[in-house]
Structures are given as structure tokens and as C-alpha cells.
Design an enzyme around this catalytic site. Sequence first.
Site, PDB file in Angstrom:
ATOM      1  CE  LYS A 188      95.782  31.299 -54.831  1.00  0.00           C
ATOM      2  NZ  LYS A 188      97.040  30.639 -55.283  1.00  0.00           N
ATOM      3  CG  PHE A 240      99.979  21.248 -57.555  1.00  0.00           C
ATOM      4  CD1 PHE A 240      98.985  22.196 -57.766  1.00  0.00           C
ATOM      5  CD2 PHE A 240     100.992  21.138 -58.514  1.00  0.00           C
ATOM      6  CE1 PHE A 240      98.986  23.011 -58.891  1.00  0.00           C
ATOM      7  CE2 PHE A 240     101.003  21.950 -59.640  1.00  0.00           C
ATOM      8  CZ  PHE A 240     100.001  22.889 -59.833  1.00  0.00           C
ATOM      9  NE  ARG A 284      99.665  35.569 -64.023  1.00  0.00           N
ATOM     10  CZ  ARG A 284      99.555  34.278 -63.678  1.00  0.00           C
ATOM     11  NH1 ARG A 284      98.569  33.871 -62.897  1.00  0.00           N
ATOM     12  NH2 ARG A 284     100.423  33.398 -64.106  1.00  0.00           N
ATOM     13  CB  THR A 310     103.497  30.284 -59.664  1.00  0.00           C
ATOM     14  OG1 THR A 310     102.870  30.714 -60.870  1.00  0.00           O
ATOM     15  CG2 THR A 310     102.622  29.256 -58.974  1.00  0.00           C
ATOM     16  NE  ARG A 322     101.225  34.319 -55.793  1.00  0.00           N
ATOM     17  CZ  ARG A 322     100.787  33.864 -56.972  1.00  0.00           C
ATOM     18  NH1 ARG A 322     101.580  33.887 -58.032  1.00  0.00           N
ATOM     19  NH2 ARG A 322      99.562  33.390 -57.083  1.00  0.00           N
ATOM     20  CG  ASN A 356     100.526  31.117 -54.277  1.00  0.00           C
ATOM     21  OD1 ASN A 356      99.357  30.928 -53.915  1.00  0.00           O
ATOM     22  ND2 ASN A 356     100.953  30.835 -55.494  1.00  0.00           N
ATOM     23  CG  HIS A 401      93.624  33.320 -58.859  1.00  0.00           C
ATOM     24  ND1 HIS A 401      94.237  32.491 -59.761  1.00  0.00           N
ATOM     25  CD2 HIS A 401      92.602  33.911 -59.540  1.00  0.00           C
ATOM     26  CE1 HIS A 401      93.600  32.559 -60.925  1.00  0.00           C
ATOM     27  NE2 HIS A 401      92.609  33.422 -60.812  1.00  0.00           N
TER      28      HIS A 401
HETATM   29  P1  RTP Z   1      97.045  31.403 -59.450  1.00  0.00           P
HETATM   30  O1  RTP Z   1      96.294  30.715 -60.563  1.00  0.00           O
HETATM   31  O2  RTP Z   1      96.625  30.963 -58.072  1.00  0.00           O
HETATM   32  O3  RTP Z   1      97.129  32.885 -59.619  1.00  0.00           O
HETATM   33  O4  RTP Z   1      98.539  30.918 -59.561  1.00  0.00           O
HETATM   34  P2  RTP Z   1      99.462  30.879 -60.809  1.00  0.00           P
HETATM   35  O5  RTP Z   1      98.727  31.173 -62.078  1.00  0.00           O
HETATM   36  O6  RTP Z   1     100.609  31.751 -60.455  1.00  0.00           O
HETATM   37  O7  RTP Z   1      99.919  29.363 -60.810  1.00  0.00           O
HETATM   38  P3  RTP Z   1      99.229  28.057 -61.397  1.00  0.00           P
HETATM   39  O8  RTP Z   1     100.285  27.289 -62.093  1.00  0.00           O
HETATM   40  O9  RTP Z   1      97.962  28.373 -62.111  1.00  0.00           O
HETATM   41  O10 RTP Z   1      98.899  27.280 -60.055  1.00  0.00           O
HETATM   42  C1  RTP Z   1      97.784  27.606 -59.312  1.00  0.00           C
HETATM   43  C2  RTP Z   1      98.101  27.564 -57.844  1.00  0.00           C
HETATM   44  O11 RTP Z   1      98.401  26.215 -57.488  1.00  0.00           O
HETATM   45  C3  RTP Z   1      99.332  26.215 -56.417  1.00  0.00           C
HETATM   46  N1  RTP Z   1     100.502  25.442 -56.818  1.00  0.00           N
HETATM   47  N2  RTP Z   1     101.076  24.580 -56.022  1.00  0.00           N
HETATM   48  N3  RTP Z   1     102.754  22.559 -55.006  1.00  0.00           N
HETATM   49  C4  RTP Z   1     103.017  23.083 -56.172  1.00  0.00           C
HETATM   50  O12 RTP Z   1     103.982  22.750 -56.807  1.00  0.00           O
HETATM   51  C5  RTP Z   1     102.110  24.076 -56.707  1.00  0.00           C
HETATM   52  N4  RTP Z   1     102.170  24.640 -57.912  1.00  0.00           N
HETATM   53  C6  RTP Z   1     101.147  25.506 -57.968  1.00  0.00           C
HETATM   54  C7  RTP Z   1      99.686  27.657 -56.123  1.00  0.00           C
HETATM   55  O13 RTP Z   1      98.854  28.109 -55.048  1.00  0.00           O
HETATM   56  C8  RTP Z   1      99.320  28.353 -57.408  1.00  0.00           C
HETATM   57  O14 RTP Z   1      99.059  29.703 -57.185  1.00  0.00           O
END
Ligand code: RTP
Length: 155
Positions: free
Chosen positions: A16, A64, A92, A98, A109, A119, A122
Amino acid sequence: TGLPGTNYERTFIAIKPDGTERRLVGEIIGRFEKKGFKLVGIKILHPTPEQAAKHYDDLKSKPFFDGLVKYFSSGAVVCMVWEGKDVVKTGRKLIGETNPALSVPGSIRGDLCIEVGRNIIHGSDSTQSANDEITLWFGETEVTNYESPLEKFIY
Ligand code: RTP
């Protein structure tokens, strides 16, 4: 190739804008390489908000979402396709949770960032989303099948 469940499974990994800006590209690529995964696609681009929204389409109902689209389109993203046995799930694991606060030390991370909204990386969460994301970010000719003659040392 690209077949889930084989040594040719593929995942989409994106560094990112914060990861790129913080000069963590080499560090992150190094971790996937040292694990034994094979880099079969890579490019750097500055996503438009539309591209970011499309990538995170499944999260559009989240509070968000707008901030996430802004963040992902705020600078240069390194888009990659990595190949290997169980690369979706293991990728992952290398990345961590996350929320970086819940990510164990040793994970990307867990070692390199603090905030869920910053973070740095992705990774696709399933072979189906990997397929969709690779199609979204890469043209067919931009992912390369090349021989890897020393793979007997990995598998
Ligand atoms: P990614 O898709 O980026 O690999 O992340 P992930 O699966 O671990 O998490 P996901 O739930 O798909 O969320 C995507 C991205 O959104 C941002 N996020 N912000 N402010 C918040 O509470 C929040 N929750 C998620 C993070 O950048 C996350 O990686």
C-alpha cells in the site's frame, strides 16, 4: 498454472502507499522470496479512487470504506502476483492480522506497522478473490510463466 491446491497457486499482494513511501518494498519482497514463493507479476502504479473502490468493493458498506479508498489511492502501490504451494493462506500468515496490534512479531504487520488504517500491505483472502484481484490489476500478458529449474530445493 495458477491452479489452487497445486505448487502453482497464485495470490495477489499489494504494498500500500504507506509501505511504498516508507521504503519497505525490498523488505516485503524479501520475505516472500526467502520463504520460497515465486514472483510472477509486478508493477507500480498510483491507483485512482475508482480502482481502489473496485478493489475493495466487498467492503463498501463498512464505515471505514471512504477512508480506505482515500488511503489506497493516496500514492504508489506495488502490485504483485506470487506463486507457490498454499500461497494464499501462507501469504496471509506472513502478513499477519488485519490489525497490526494483533499481529505477532515475525509477521510483516507485526514487525513493521502500528495502525489498522496504515497496515502497509494487502493479500488476497481466498483463491477466488486472488483470481478476481489478479484479473483486476493485471493483464493476461503481465503475469509470466517462467521455468524455475532449482525448484527441487523448495519442493
Ligand atoms: P487487506 O484486504 O488489505 O489485505 O486487509 P484484510 O483482509 O486483512 O482486512 P479487511 O477486513 O479486508 O480490510 C481491508 C483493509 O481495510 C482497512 N481497515 N480499516 N479502520 C478500520 O477499522 C479498518 N478495518 C479495516 C485495513 O487497511 C485493511 O487492511
